[in-house]
Design a protein around this motif. Structure first.
Motif, PDB file in Angstrom:
ATOM      1  N   VAL A 242     -20.137  -3.902   4.118  1.00  0.00           N
ATOM      2  CA  VAL A 242     -19.627  -3.241   5.333  1.00  0.00           C
ATOM      3  C   VAL A 242     -18.789  -4.218   6.151  1.00  0.00           C
ATOM      4  N   TYR A 243     -19.252  -5.457   6.253  1.00  0.00           N
ATOM      5  CA  TYR A 243     -18.478  -6.461   6.995  1.00  0.00           C
ATOM      6  C   TYR A 243     -17.118  -6.689   6.335  1.00  0.00           C
ATOM      7  N   LEU A 244     -17.087  -6.833   5.016  1.00  0.00           N
ATOM      8  CA  LEU A 244     -15.831  -7.075   4.322  1.00  0.00           C
ATOM      9  C   LEU A 244     -14.820  -5.958   4.569  1.00  0.00           C
ATOM     10  N   ILE A 245     -15.277  -4.713   4.438  1.00  0.00           N
ATOM     11  CA  ILE A 245     -14.353  -3.587   4.589  1.00  0.00           C
ATOM     12  C   ILE A 245     -13.927  -3.430   6.047  1.00  0.00           C
ATOM     13  N   SER A 246     -14.823  -3.715   6.992  1.00  0.00           N
ATOM     14  CA  SER A 246     -14.463  -3.590   8.411  1.00  0.00           C
ATOM     15  C   SER A 246     -13.409  -4.613   8.833  1.00  0.00           C
TER      16      SER A 246
ATOM     17  N   PHE B 292      -6.499  -1.935   9.487  1.00  0.00           N
ATOM     18  CA  PHE B 292      -6.253  -0.489   9.498  1.00  0.00           C
ATOM     19  C   PHE B 292      -5.252  -0.199  10.611  1.00  0.00           C
ATOM     20  N   CYS B 293      -4.039   0.145  10.228  1.00  0.00           N
ATOM     21  CA  CYS B 293      -2.989   0.380  11.220  1.00  0.00           C
ATOM     22  C   CYS B 293      -2.319   1.746  11.038  1.00  0.00           C
ATOM     23  N   GLY B 294      -2.891   2.591  10.244  1.00  0.00           N
ATOM     24  CA  GLY B 294      -2.351   3.935  10.052  1.00  0.00           C
ATOM     25  C   GLY B 294      -1.845   4.124   8.641  1.00  0.00           C
ATOM     26  N   PRO B 295      -1.948   5.359   8.103  1.00  0.00           N
ATOM     27  CA  PRO B 295      -2.564   6.553   8.678  1.00  0.00           C
ATOM     28  C   PRO B 295      -4.078   6.411   8.801  1.00  0.00           C
ATOM     29  N   ASN B 296      -4.697   7.369   9.478  1.00  0.00           N
ATOM     30  CA  ASN B 296      -6.128   7.260   9.754  1.00  0.00           C
ATOM     31  C   ASN B 296      -6.920   8.466   9.228  1.00  0.00           C
ATOM     32  N   THR B 297      -6.363   9.206   8.273  1.00  0.00           N
ATOM     33  CA  THR B 297      -7.033  10.386   7.732  1.00  0.00           C
ATOM     34  C   THR B 297      -7.831  10.010   6.493  1.00  0.00           C
ATOM     35  N   ILE B 298      -9.156  10.157   6.572  1.00  0.00           N
ATOM     36  CA  ILE B 298     -10.041   9.880   5.442  1.00  0.00           C
ATOM     37  C   ILE B 298     -10.236  11.170   4.668  1.00  0.00           C
TER      38      ILE B 298
ATOM     39  N   HIS C   8     -12.257  12.757   2.971  1.00  0.00           N
ATOM     40  CA  HIS C   8     -13.666  12.898   2.595  1.00  0.00           C
ATOM     41  C   HIS C   8     -14.395  13.534   3.763  1.00  0.00           C
ATOM     42  N   PHE C   9     -15.688  13.884   3.556  1.00  0.00           N
ATOM     43  CA  PHE C   9     -16.468  14.421   4.674  1.00  0.00           C
ATOM     44  C   PHE C   9     -17.369  13.355   5.286  1.00  0.00           C
ATOM     45  N   LEU C  10     -17.308  12.124   4.760  1.00  0.00           N
ATOM     46  CA  LEU C  10     -18.025  11.002   5.359  1.00  0.00           C
ATOM     47  C   LEU C  10     -17.197   9.741   5.182  1.00  0.00           C
ATOM     48  N   CYS C  11     -17.621   8.689   5.866  1.00  0.00           N
ATOM     49  CA  CYS C  11     -16.897   7.415   5.769  1.00  0.00           C
ATOM     50  C   CYS C  11     -17.316   6.706   4.493  1.00  0.00           C
ATOM     51  N   ASP C  12     -16.582   6.935   3.446  1.00  0.00           N
ATOM     52  CA  ASP C  12     -16.872   6.404   2.116  1.00  0.00           C
ATOM     53  C   ASP C  12     -15.990   5.185   1.859  1.00  0.00           C
ATOM     54  N   PRO C  13     -16.502   4.161   1.169  1.00  0.00           N
ATOM     55  CA  PRO C  13     -15.713   2.928   1.001  1.00  0.00           C
ATOM     56  C   PRO C  13     -14.410   3.119   0.239  1.00  0.00           C
ATOM     57  N   GLY C  14     -14.400   3.996  -0.776  1.00  0.00           N
ATOM     58  CA  GLY C  14     -13.174   4.196  -1.542  1.00  0.00           C
ATOM     59  C   GLY C  14     -12.023   4.686  -0.690  1.00  0.00           C
ATOM     60  N   PRO C  15     -12.145   5.851  -0.026  1.00  0.00           N
ATOM     61  CA  PRO C  15     -11.067   6.322   0.854  1.00  0.00           C
ATOM     62  C   PRO C  15     -10.761   5.365   1.997  1.00  0.00           C
ATOM     63  N   LEU C  16     -11.778   4.663   2.510  1.00  0.00           N
ATOM     64  CA  LEU C  16     -11.520   3.705   3.590  1.00  0.00           C
ATOM     65  C   LEU C  16     -10.610   2.577   3.125  1.00  0.00           C
ATOM     66  N   MET C  17     -10.900   2.014   1.952  1.00  0.00           N
ATOM     67  CA  MET C  17     -10.085   0.906   1.457  1.00  0.00           C
ATOM     68  C   MET C  17      -8.662   1.351   1.147  1.00  0.00           C
ATOM     69  N   LYS C  18      -8.488   2.628   0.783  1.00  0.00           N
ATOM     70  CA  LYS C  18      -7.140   3.141   0.529  1.00  0.00           C
ATOM     71  C   LYS C  18      -6.298   3.214   1.803  1.00  0.00           C
ATOM     72  N   LEU C  19      -6.948   3.257   2.957  1.00  0.00           N
ATOM     73  CA  LEU C  19      -6.227   3.330   4.226  1.00  0.00           C
ATOM     74  C   LEU C  19      -5.833   1.959   4.763  1.00  0.00           C
ATOM     75  N   SER C  20      -6.271   0.897   4.095  1.00  0.00           N
ATOM     76  CA  SER C  20      -5.932  -0.444   4.559  1.00  0.00           C
ATOM     77  C   SER C  20      -4.423  -0.659   4.487  1.00  0.00           C
ATOM     78  N   CYS C  21      -3.889  -1.348   5.517  1.00  0.00           N
ATOM     79  CA  CYS C  21      -2.445  -1.611   5.558  1.00  0.00           C
ATOM     80  C   CYS C  21      -2.010  -2.628   4.513  1.00  0.00           C
ATOM     81  N   ALA C  22      -2.931  -3.440   4.064  1.00  0.00           N
ATOM     82  CA  ALA C  22      -2.609  -4.475   3.081  1.00  0.00           C
ATOM     83  C   ALA C  22      -3.511  -4.319   1.872  1.00  0.00           C
ATOM     84  N   PRO C  23      -3.004  -4.589   0.671  1.00  0.00           N
ATOM     85  CA  PRO C  23      -3.851  -4.510  -0.524  1.00  0.00           C
ATOM     86  C   PRO C  23      -5.039  -5.463  -0.388  1.00  0.00           C
ATOM     87  N   ALA C  24      -6.181  -5.015  -0.881  1.00  0.00           N
ATOM     88  CA  ALA C  24      -7.384  -5.850  -0.789  1.00  0.00           C
ATOM     89  C   ALA C  24      -8.105  -5.860  -2.133  1.00  0.00           C
ATOM     90  N   PRO C  25      -7.451  -6.397  -3.186  1.00  0.00           N
ATOM     91  CA  PRO C  25      -8.088  -6.378  -4.511  1.00  0.00           C
ATOM     92  C   PRO C  25      -9.392  -7.172  -4.557  1.00  0.00           C
TER      93      PRO C  25
END
Length: 335
Positions: free
Chosen positions: A177-181, A185-191, A193-210
């Motif tokens: 949770v700390y790593l992903i937080s 995140f600078c936009g877009p902000n639409t997840i 999913h129906f919950l805050c799931d790590p996969g969709p959250l990481m896709k919203l990151s402004c920079a790649p995070a392999p």
């Protein structure tokens, strides 16, 4: 019905007057959920409201039956009551917010609220893997080491083991949770999913995070497969021991108890392996939602049914509990 709710949306980038891309840090997210017509949203709200109430009722019945019936004051049923208590909070971490979003026009959740939901939901999921392992270990000791079982698996030891499952479960997910937080995140902000799931959250990151993706995938794989192998190894030894039991009645009773546990393990692990061994794998969005819906909402509903239908002692305790509710008796069940 859920599969028929299709949608399309386009990510928009804000541009500064000078023409350079500019985005403010995200302060809230939009949980897209299941975009449908208003009528279907109300239908889904009604359906999941009923499922939520039934889930709470079923698991509370298990807890009350274990609490009231002195015959169930043993490690196996104490762990089962602990498991039902966990399931109540597991489903509560997501369903009330999902129900609110069915009736909401905005469907927003704050940045901190999103990561709190992420933390509690996955911490309780991790706790569930440890509790299932503890339940498998209990059955292994009871069937494969029956002479040592009373001295090893005392009620006090069982309570300590259950508490350890909760502590470990809520400690393990702090790092992911700390790593992903810390991702930008600078936009877009639409997840999607129906919950805050790590996969969709990481896709919203402004920079790649392999690196973060790989670390989370390794973490999930180690957690899921280590506990799964422990559980399957325990039940393999249990089944071997049960097959050596000369009494048909003894074999039937042992298989009935273990069959309930194995059914729950299969439902839970089968779905989480699809989702979280590689969280950013290219699973279709609709499939991700339905698989998550299954293990986060439907399995907590099924578990009380599985444990009560296949366990004679639990069925008898539930019948006594219903008599208490019906006739207003208050004394603990002793017979």
């Amino acid at each position: 019905m859920v599969l028929s709710c299709h949608y399309s949306f386009r990510r928009k980038k804000m541009k500064s007057p000078g023409g350079n891309n500019h985005s403010d840090p995200v302060s809230e997210f939009v949980l897209l959920g299941f975009p449908c017509t208003r009528e279907i949203q109300i239908l889904l709200f009604s359906l999941f409201s009923v499922i939520y109430v039934l889930t709470l009722t079923g698991n509370m019945c298990i807890i009350c039956a274990v609490w009231w019936d002195h015959h169930l004051h043993n490690p196996m049923y104490i762990l089962l009551a602990n498991f039902s208590f966990l399931e109540i909070w597991y489903v509560t971490s997501t369903v009330p917010n999902m129900l609110a979003n069915f009736l909401s026009e905005t469907r927003t959740i704050s940045f901190s609220g999103c990561f709190l939901q992420f933390y509690f939901f996955f911490s309780m999921g991790t706790t569930e893997t440890f509790l299932l392992s503890a339940m498998a270990f209990d059955r292994y000791l009871a069937i494969c080491r029956p002479l040592h079982y009373p001295t090893i698996m005392t009620v006090q030891h069982c309570i300590r083991m259950g508490a350890g499952c909760w502590v470990c479960g809520f400690s393990c997910f702090l790092f992911p949770v700390y790593l992903i937080s810390q991702l930008p995140f600078c936009g877009p902000n639409t997840i999607d999913h129906f919950l805050c799931d790590p996969g969709p959250l990481m896709k919203l990151s402004c920079a790649p995070a392999p690196a973060t993706e790989i670390i989370c995938a390794i973490f999930n794989s180690v957690l899921i497969f280590s506990t799964f192998l422990f559980i399957t190894s325990s039940y393999t030894l249990v089944i071997r021991a049960v097959l050596r039991v000369p009494s048909a009645e003894g074999r039937s009773k042992a298989f009935s108890t273990c069959g309930s546990h194995l059914t729950v393990v299969s439902l839970f692990y089968g779905s989480i392996m699809v989702m979280y061994v590689s969280p950013t794998a290219g699973n279709p969005t609709g499939v991700q939602k339905i698989v998550t819906l299954f293990y986060s909402v439907m399995t907590p509903l099924f578990n009380p049914l599985i444990y009560s239908f296949r366990n004679k002692e639990m069925k008898e305790a539930l019948r006594k509990l219903f008599r208490i509710i019906r006739f207003g008796q208050r004394q603990p069940l002793k017979s």
